[in-house]
Scaffold this active site. Structure first.
Site, PDB file in Angstrom:
ATOM      1  N   GLY A 189       0.792  -1.489   0.378  1.00 47.14           N
ATOM      2  CA  GLY A 189       0.240   0.387  -0.260  1.00 47.14           C
ATOM      3  C   GLY A 189       0.740   1.058  -0.078  1.00 47.14           C
TER       4      GLY A 189
ATOM      5  N   GLY B 189       1.096   5.055   3.304  1.00 47.75           N
ATOM      6  CA  GLY B 189       2.568   5.437   2.887  1.00 47.75           C
ATOM      7  C   GLY B 189       3.296   6.717   2.102  1.00 47.75           C
TER       8      GLY B 189
ATOM      9  N   ARG C  48     -19.383  -7.279   8.393  1.00 49.31           N
ATOM     10  CA  ARG C  48     -17.704  -6.714   8.829  1.00 49.31           C
ATOM     11  C   ARG C  48     -16.874  -8.597   8.273  1.00 49.31           C
ATOM     12  NH1 ARG C  48     -15.069  -6.731  14.376  1.00 49.31           N
ATOM     13  NH2 ARG C  48     -16.059  -8.806  14.618  1.00 49.31           N
TER      14      ARG C  48
ATOM     15  N   ASN D 196      -9.852  -9.626   2.829  1.00 48.89           N
ATOM     16  CA  ASN D 196      -9.180  -9.366   3.570  1.00 48.89           C
ATOM     17  C   ASN D 196      -8.010 -10.408   4.049  1.00 48.89           C
ATOM     18  OD1 ASN D 196      -7.980  -6.107   3.423  1.00 48.89           O
ATOM     19  ND2 ASN D 196      -9.914  -6.115   4.330  1.00 48.89           N
TER      20      ASN D 196
ATOM     21  N   GLN E 233      -0.120 -12.774   1.242  1.00 53.03           N
ATOM     22  CA  GLN E 233       1.374 -11.795   1.604  1.00 53.03           C
ATOM     23  C   GLN E 233       1.623 -12.676   2.529  1.00 53.03           C
ATOM     24  OE1 GLN E 233      -0.156  -7.602   2.895  1.00 53.03           O
ATOM     25  NE2 GLN E 233      -0.907  -7.334   0.772  1.00 53.03           N
TER      26      GLN E 233
ATOM     27  N   ASN F 210      -5.946  -2.819   8.759  1.00 54.18           N
ATOM     28  CA  ASN F 210      -7.528  -3.031   9.045  1.00 54.18           C
ATOM     29  C   ASN F 210      -8.048  -4.266   8.637  1.00 54.18           C
ATOM     30  OD1 ASN F 210      -6.789  -2.165  11.467  1.00 54.18           O
ATOM     31  ND2 ASN F 210      -7.627   0.446  10.548  1.00 54.18           N
TER      32      ASN F 210
ATOM     33  N   ASP G  83      -3.085   4.384  18.929  1.00 56.32           N
ATOM     34  CA  ASP G  83      -3.876   4.592  20.440  1.00 56.32           C
ATOM     35  C   ASP G  83      -2.773   4.123  21.894  1.00 56.32           C
ATOM     36  OD1 ASP G  83      -6.057   3.544  17.908  1.00 56.32           O
ATOM     37  OD2 ASP G  83      -4.648   1.256  18.665  1.00 56.32           O
TER      38      ASP G  83
ATOM     39  N   HIS H 138      -7.102  -3.659  18.086  1.00 54.93           N
ATOM     40  CA  HIS H 138      -7.041  -2.742  17.354  1.00 54.93           C
ATOM     41  C   HIS H 138      -8.189  -2.211  16.843  1.00 54.93           C
ATOM     42  CE1 HIS H 138      -5.731   1.500  15.115  1.00 54.93           C
ATOM     43  NE2 HIS H 138      -6.166   0.270  14.237  1.00 54.93           N
TER      44      HIS H 138
HETATM   45  P1  NAI Z   1      -5.272   4.859   1.543  1.00 56.66           P
HETATM   46  O1  NAI Z   1      -6.001   3.651   1.166  1.00 56.66           O
HETATM   47  O2  NAI Z   1      -4.900   5.723   1.163  1.00 56.66           O
HETATM   48  O3  NAI Z   1      -4.447   3.296   0.707  1.00 56.66           O
HETATM   49  C1  NAI Z   1      -4.386   2.128   1.004  1.00 56.66           C
HETATM   50  C2  NAI Z   1      -3.195   1.424  -0.381  1.00 56.66           C
HETATM   51  O4  NAI Z   1      -2.956   0.137  -0.577  1.00 56.66           O
HETATM   52  C3  NAI Z   1      -4.169   1.669  -2.005  1.00 56.66           C
HETATM   53  O5  NAI Z   1      -2.764   2.480  -2.216  1.00 56.66           O
HETATM   54  C4  NAI Z   1      -4.222   0.787  -2.496  1.00 56.66           C
HETATM   55  O6  NAI Z   1      -3.586   0.643  -3.135  1.00 56.66           O
HETATM   56  C5  NAI Z   1      -2.985   0.019  -1.829  1.00 56.66           C
HETATM   57  N1  NAI Z   1      -3.362  -1.615  -1.428  1.00 56.66           N
HETATM   58  C6  NAI Z   1      -4.748  -1.952  -1.447  1.00 56.66           C
HETATM   59  N2  NAI Z   1      -4.844  -3.553  -1.682  1.00 56.66           N
HETATM   60  C7  NAI Z   1      -3.775  -3.522  -1.315  1.00 56.66           C
HETATM   61  C8  NAI Z   1      -2.464  -5.325  -1.593  1.00 56.66           C
HETATM   62  N3  NAI Z   1      -3.145  -6.060  -1.584  1.00 56.66           N
HETATM   63  N4  NAI Z   1      -1.624  -4.783  -2.199  1.00 56.66           N
HETATM   64  C9  NAI Z   1      -0.566  -3.783  -2.128  1.00 56.66           C
HETATM   65  N5  NAI Z   1      -1.336  -2.521  -1.975  1.00 56.66           N
HETATM   66  C10 NAI Z   1      -2.675  -2.563  -1.739  1.00 56.66           C
HETATM   67  O7  NAI Z   1      -5.380   3.703   3.667  1.00 56.66           O
HETATM   68  P2  NAI Z   1      -4.326   4.038   3.870  1.00 56.66           P
HETATM   69  O8  NAI Z   1      -5.175   5.367   4.627  1.00 56.66           O
HETATM   70  O9  NAI Z   1      -2.878   4.359   3.910  1.00 56.66           O
HETATM   71  O10 NAI Z   1      -4.571   2.968   5.246  1.00 56.66           O
HETATM   72  C11 NAI Z   1      -3.891   1.911   5.203  1.00 56.66           C
HETATM   73  C12 NAI Z   1      -4.403   0.934   6.002  1.00 56.66           C
HETATM   74  O11 NAI Z   1      -3.887   1.520   7.468  1.00 56.66           O
HETATM   75  C13 NAI Z   1      -5.921   0.709   6.128  1.00 56.66           C
HETATM   76  O12 NAI Z   1      -6.607  -0.753   6.147  1.00 56.66           O
HETATM   77  C14 NAI Z   1      -6.548   1.315   7.218  1.00 56.66           C
HETATM   78  O13 NAI Z   1      -6.890   1.180   8.023  1.00 56.66           O
HETATM   79  C15 NAI Z   1      -4.875   0.837   8.527  1.00 56.66           C
HETATM   80  N6  NAI Z   1      -4.927   2.208   9.722  1.00 56.66           N
HETATM   81  C16 NAI Z   1      -4.753   1.441  11.045  1.00 56.66           C
HETATM   82  C17 NAI Z   1      -4.199   1.976  11.709  1.00 56.66           C
HETATM   83  C18 NAI Z   1      -3.710   0.948  12.895  1.00 56.66           C
HETATM   84  O14 NAI Z   1      -3.331   1.588  14.364  1.00 56.66           O
HETATM   85  N7  NAI Z   1      -3.399  -0.413  13.052  1.00 56.66           N
HETATM   86  C19 NAI Z   1      -4.388   3.279  11.737  1.00 56.66           C
HETATM   87  C20 NAI Z   1      -4.856   4.147  10.513  1.00 56.66           C
HETATM   88  C21 NAI Z   1      -5.204   3.576   9.363  1.00 56.66           C
END
Ligand code: NAI
Length: 326
Positions: free
Chosen positions: A11, A17, A98, A105, A112, A131, A159, A187
């Site tokens: 991603g 990223g 959900r 996923n 992966q 997530n 968090d 989380h």
């Molecule tokens: P985003 O939608 O801006 O970017 C996600 C990227 O992942 C996109 O460029 C997409 O093309 C790519 N992607 C999707 N499936 C993929 C795959 N199978 N292989 C490789 N790349 C893939 O989302 P953002 O804001 O960067 O967030 C990413 C994730 O992080 C989300 O699932 C979000 O819920 C999670 N997150 C987790 C947090 C935590 O504390 N654990 C905090 C904030 C976000």
């Protein structure tokens, strides 16, 4: 000169990223003397944006950045990586249950996990951010038999950091004065930021704040709903703070933890503190710089135990739904 640490980021063209790559390449994750190579992984529709991000990395002329790999092929992307930061995942869309989300996923993280198992360096460590990160991590881990279970992590550090700032602001102290704030469980909004063991300037947070009702009824939900609050304000989910938490998590696992401190990291439970075995759940962790362990002897109140049990029950349910969907 030192051998580069090779880091895969899935991603990589997404929002997190964009905030994360530059911090790794500038030396904030592995230190100012450690070269890094970046394996940037995207799905096909993200490859064009990824080229743009790679051009920007080039244009930073980071002295520590030795190589950029751009790929949508997992076998190429995870080749010889020492760290795999699994950020990409499929977001929940309107009308999606959900269980559907866990299933979609789940399949991605099976692939992966296998690709990491088959291609990564012998010392690979994996941090899952995308997530539902705990369950995604568990699914990938189950499909990577060669990789020791203690190398798998999911992220609750954002968090923890959120909780620390809330306590600091309430107590009017600098955030560096807050310690021992472990977020337990999943989380998700059910997580429990354990204010009972948190310290403010070395004293129990409860004594300093003197308001258990505020801690239970305002602080805990505020931390749990902070992600939603940011989406409402920014129109997009937390990205820079999430990337910062990724850096913090890796730094905490690869450097010695201060003597009386610990940090929240989701790891594969082996039943510590009575939490169910075989889930990736957030626990208090310390590191000697190489090996990590679950901190022993944290006293949990009955209220804390109840909250943690609820969050871990959610993880058991997620595991069941995800496995059923595979
Ligand atoms: P985003 O939608 O801006 O970017 C996600 C990227 O992942 C996109 O460029 C997409 O093309 C790519 N992607 C999707 N499936 C993929 C795959 N199978 N292989 C490789 N790349 C893939 O989302 P953002 O804001 O960067 O967030 C990413 C994730 O992080 C989300 O699932 C979000 O819920 C999670 N997150 C987790 C947090 C935590 O504390 N654990 C905090 C904030 C976000």
């Amino acid at each position: 000169s030192k051998k580069p640490i090779r880091v895969a980021i899935t991603g990589a063209a997404g929002n997190i990223g964009y905030a994360l790559l530059f911090r790794i390449a500038s030396g904030q994750m592995f230190g100012p003397d450690q070269p890094v190579a970046l394996n940037l992984i995207e799905i096909e529709p993200g490859m064009n944006a990824l080229r743009g991000v790679a051009m920007e990395l080039d244009d930073c002329a980071f002295p520590l950045l030795t190589e950029i790999v751009q790929t949508s092929d997992l076998n190429v992307g995870f080749k010889d990586v020492n760290w795999a930061l699994l950020v990409g995942s499929v977001p929940r869309k309107q009308g999606m249950e959900r269980a559907d989300l866990l299933g979609i996923n789940g399949k991605i993280f099976v692939g992966q996990g296998k690709a990491i198992n088959d291609n990564a360096a012998a010392d690979v460590r994996i941090l899952v951010v995308g997530n539902p990160c705990n369950t995604n991590c568990l699914i990938a881990q189950k499909h990577a038999p060669k990789i020791p279970a203690e190398r798998w992590f999911a992220m609750t550090r954002l968090d923890e950091n959120r909780a620390k700032t809330q306590l600091a602001q309430k107590a009017s102290v600098p955030v560096k004065d807050i310690a021992n704030l472990c977020v337990w469980g999943n989380h998700s909004p059910t997580m429990f930021p354990d204010f009972y063991n948190a310290k403010i300037s070395g004293k129990p947070a409860l004594d300093v704040i003197g308001d258990e009702t505020w801690l239970k009824d305002t602080f805990v939900p505020k931390v749990g709903k902070r992600g939603a609050e940011i989406i409402a304000a920014r129109g997009a989910s937390s990205a820079a703070s999430a990337a910062n938490a990724v850096v913090d998590t890796v730094v905490s696992l690869t450097t010695k933890t201060a003597p009386s401190e610990f940090h929240s990291v989701c790891v594969l439970s082996s039943g510590e503190y009575g939490v169910p075995e075989g889930i990736i759940t957030s626990l208090p962790i310390k590191s000697d710089g190489e090996k990590w362990e679950v901190v022993k002897g944290v006293q949990l109140t009955d209220y804390a135990k109840e909250q943690i049990a609820k969050s871990n029950q959610e993880l058991l349910d997620e595991r069941e739904m995800a496995l059923a969907a595979l």
